[in-house]
Design an enzyme around this catalytic site. Sequence first.
Site, PDB file in Angstrom:
ATOM      1  N   ALA A 124       0.808  -1.215   0.000  1.00  0.00           N
ATOM      2  CA  ALA A 124       0.000   0.000   0.000  1.00  0.00           C
ATOM      3  C   ALA A 124       0.843   1.269   0.000  1.00  0.00           C
ATOM      4  CB  ALA A 124      -0.932  -0.002   1.216  1.00  0.00           C
ATOM      5  N   ASN A 192       2.515  -2.061   8.187  1.00  0.00           N
ATOM      6  CA  ASN A 192       3.525  -2.867   7.511  1.00  0.00           C
ATOM      7  C   ASN A 192       4.248  -2.041   6.453  1.00  0.00           C
ATOM      8  OD1 ASN A 192       3.356  -5.672   8.614  1.00  0.00           O
ATOM      9  ND2 ASN A 192       1.219  -5.431   8.043  1.00  0.00           N
ATOM     10  N   HIS A 222      -0.603   7.817   3.178  1.00  0.00           N
ATOM     11  CA  HIS A 222       0.797   7.708   3.586  1.00  0.00           C
ATOM     12  C   HIS A 222       1.622   8.748   2.822  1.00  0.00           C
ATOM     13  CE1 HIS A 222      -0.332   3.887   5.381  1.00  0.00           C
ATOM     14  NE2 HIS A 222      -0.767   3.479   4.212  1.00  0.00           N
TER      15      HIS A 222
END
Length: 271
Positions: A124, A192, A222
């Site tokens: 991701a 992660n 992010h």
Amino acid sequence: MPDQIKVAIAGLGAIGFAVAKALDSGAIEGMALAAVSARDAARAETRLTALRAPVPVLPLTELAETADVVVECIPAAHFAALAESVLGRGKTLLPLSVGALLPRPELIDLARAKGGTIMVPTGALLGLDALRACAEGPVESVTLVTRKPPGGLAGAPHLVENGISVEGLTEPKLVFEGTARDGARGFPANVNVAAALSLAGIGPDETALQIWADPTVIRNTHTVTVEAEAARLTMTIENVPTEENPRTGRITALSVLATLRRMTGPLRVGT
């Protein structure tokens, strides 16, 4: 086909089932689905009836006996047993619970000794190729700022242990600031991406991480900032969640498929 690469999938949730369906459809030339593993074997067998060619549901540690590559998308608590069985047989592991790899450097030694390989999908996140290139030279700093809807962080060990509530928030709240290693330990199901970023760059103890519970966002967001001798990088990704599991972005399964395709494709783009 005898020359096909056999792929097994550990975990048949939102990511695992999407990858299973793609492999079953023949989407990746030269690869075939060989087996899966799931906590609820009966439910998994029912789901597999939707495939053109259903495969067996095996115990976690038996997947590597039937496959060349094992895709890991299971709770981090079961990561070590799977990884040891795959790498101990000299096979290839594609882990999504990357945070569980950080406290287990012996798994890298096991892969080296047995001829196995650990291939971490980008998942991701974004920019791992550019960071890897920068890390061939001096890198001053790598920072990841993660913003998630509060419900996506609820129940994380760090929040529970420190009595941090994310209920009823009306504005963003910083719930963690520290290293990628500590963040992976405190939020094993959430960041992660931080572990993957640290492995691509300057390591888990030097990679800085902030985690925000943010009621103003509807997508897991992010932002990566890198200061290096070769380049300054600033990158942001906003992930569309899956319908089955809002904590999981749609791009994660696609990243696994892209990683598998890269293993067999005649053209490979990116570092």
